[in-house]
Design an enzyme around this catalytic site. Structure first.
Site, mmCIF file in Angstrom:
data_model
loop_
_atom_site.group_PDB
_atom_site.id
_atom_site.type_symbol
_atom_site.label_atom_id
_atom_site.label_comp_id
_atom_site.label_asym_id
_atom_site.label_seq_id
_atom_site.Cartn_x
_atom_site.Cartn_y
_atom_site.Cartn_z
ATOM 1 N N GLU A 141 0.937 -1.266 -0.003
ATOM 2 C CA GLU A 141 0.181 -0.007 0.041
ATOM 3 C C GLU A 141 0.719 1.443 0.094
ATOM 4 O O GLU A 141 0.452 2.389 0.389
ATOM 5 C CB GLU A 141 -0.801 -0.068 1.200
ATOM 6 N N SER A 173 -6.374 -1.785 1.593
ATOM 7 C CA SER A 173 -6.766 -1.098 0.337
ATOM 8 C C SER A 173 -7.126 -2.021 -0.748
ATOM 9 O O SER A 173 -6.804 -1.861 -2.057
ATOM 10 C CB SER A 173 -5.493 -0.435 -0.084
ATOM 11 N N SER A 182 -11.293 9.222 0.217
ATOM 12 C CA SER A 182 -11.340 8.326 1.306
ATOM 13 C C SER A 182 -12.798 8.595 2.335
ATOM 14 O O SER A 182 -13.064 9.778 2.305
ATOM 15 C CB SER A 182 -10.029 8.578 2.152
#
EC number: 6.3.2.4
Length: 365
Positions: free
Chosen positions: A17, A190, A325
């Site tokens: 990530e 993720s 997000s």
């Protein structure tokens, strides 16, 4: 003039990530209140090299507005612009607090938190234990089960088991879960390395892919449900945001849908009955406390389409801070702006450090 709080923002890291972390850190650096905080960028490369100050900026320069990038370069403290290394060069007297905007292994799993604890440096987010448990989907599910939190069925395997007898693994998945099912690395986020397996051939491929990222693989039952997320903020008395729902642009909410195409739709607040809204907020705080979390976390839920039952999916102790997000968006809709959120997280970190500093470390006979 009051002295500004010096914040070291850590990003990158030895993780799948890594790129997500760069985007998150750039967003934090752009939004942080410059009147209160002095920012020190710290980039950890894929190879684990630490780069400080001016040597860290190139990693995120393309993600920052030109004005912000120039301001960052102009106001860098000289003491941390001195170089790179395999270990952090700053000391407790050089930084007031660390904001580890690190996702995945070697950042969200308790390792960096342990290092900062040993160095006696305050840091944003969960401690060693909560980070480690929250990162490991299998351990987190076991803790949630102990707490009586409702969740879906799952099985898990070590990479060595896949190599030794993949046929036995396949049979166990088919017997206990069936198809379709989701295959994930146990210690990653993720949506990296995640696959939806619809048959045996796809299952084998999914297991092999997930095993490239972790020594432990988890397989979860497919649940026809709405995906709902709740943001939690606080230390001993955490607060839960209103829930939000994600309508993915892809078949499921994968890496591309999260970070690349920007086509997934966030519904905030989620379209839920009032009773269900209260339930997910209550369960989010319960899950947060179950792993002894602090600072922040995003708790993900499934709301079954057939009967409306709420099931906890997972907890993320360092959720993304990219423009797409959910975590900052949930608090924004709950009345906390992005810059305010960053300031609150730093305040919570300093409060937690002060509380721990007052604990005895010597036993007086």
């Amino acid at each position: 003039m009051e002295k500004k709080v010096r914040v070291a923002v850590l990003f990158g890291g030895r993780s799948g990530e890594h790129e997500v972390s760069l985007n998150s850190a750039a967003s934090v650096i752009q939004a942080i209140d410059r009147n209160q905080y002095e920012v020190i960028p710290v980039w950890i490369s894929h190879e684990g090299q630490w780069h400080f100050g001016e040597k860290a900026i190139p990693a995120i320069a393309g993600l920052l507005e030109k004005e912000v990038c120039e301001q960052l370069q102009t106001h860098l403290p000289a003491l941390v612009s001195k170089g790179s290394g395999t270990l952090p060069a700053f000391a407790p007297h050089e930084v007031d607090v660390v904001f580890p905007v690190l996702h995945g292994t070697y950042g969200e799993d308790g390792t960096i938190q342990g290092m900062l604890e040993m160095a006696q440096i305050p840091y944003v987010g969960a401690g060693v234990l909560a980070s480690a448990v929250g990162m490991d989907k299998v351990l987190a599910k076991k803790v949630f089960e102990q707490e009586g939190l409702p969740q879906g069925k799952y099985v898990y395997f070590l990479k060595s088991e896949l190599k030794k007898d993949i046929q036995r693994v396949i049979e166990k998945v088919e017997q206990e879960l069936g198809y379709p099912c989701f295959v994930k690395p146990a210690n990653l986020g993720s949506s990296v390395g995640i696959s939806k397996a619809k048959d045996r051939e796809a299952l084998v491929e999914a297991l092999q892919l997930a095993a490239q990222y972790d020594r432990k693989v988890i397989v979860e039952e497919y649940i026809p449900a709405h995906e709902v997320e709740v943001a939690v903020l606080g230390n001993d008395e955490p607060q839960a945001s209103m829930p939000g729902e994600i309508v993915s642009s892809n078949e499921f909410y994968d890496y591309k849908a999260k970070y690349i195409d920007g086509k997934s739709v966030m519904r905030i607040p989620a379209e839920l009955p009032e009773e269900t809204t209260g339930k997910v907020r209550q369960l989010a705080i319960q899950a947060y406390k179950a792993i002894d979390c602090s600072g922040l976390a995003r708790v993900d839920f499934f709301i079954r389409k057939d009967n409306g039952r709420v099931l906890i999916n997972e907890i993320n102790t360092m959720p993304g801070f990219t423009p797409y997000s959910m975590y900052p968006k949930l608090w924004e809709h709950s009345g906390v702006s992005y810059p305010e959120l960053i300031s609150k997280l730093i305040e919570l970190a300093l409060q937690r450090y002060e509380e721990k500093s007052n604990l005895k470390t010597v036993f007086d006979l």
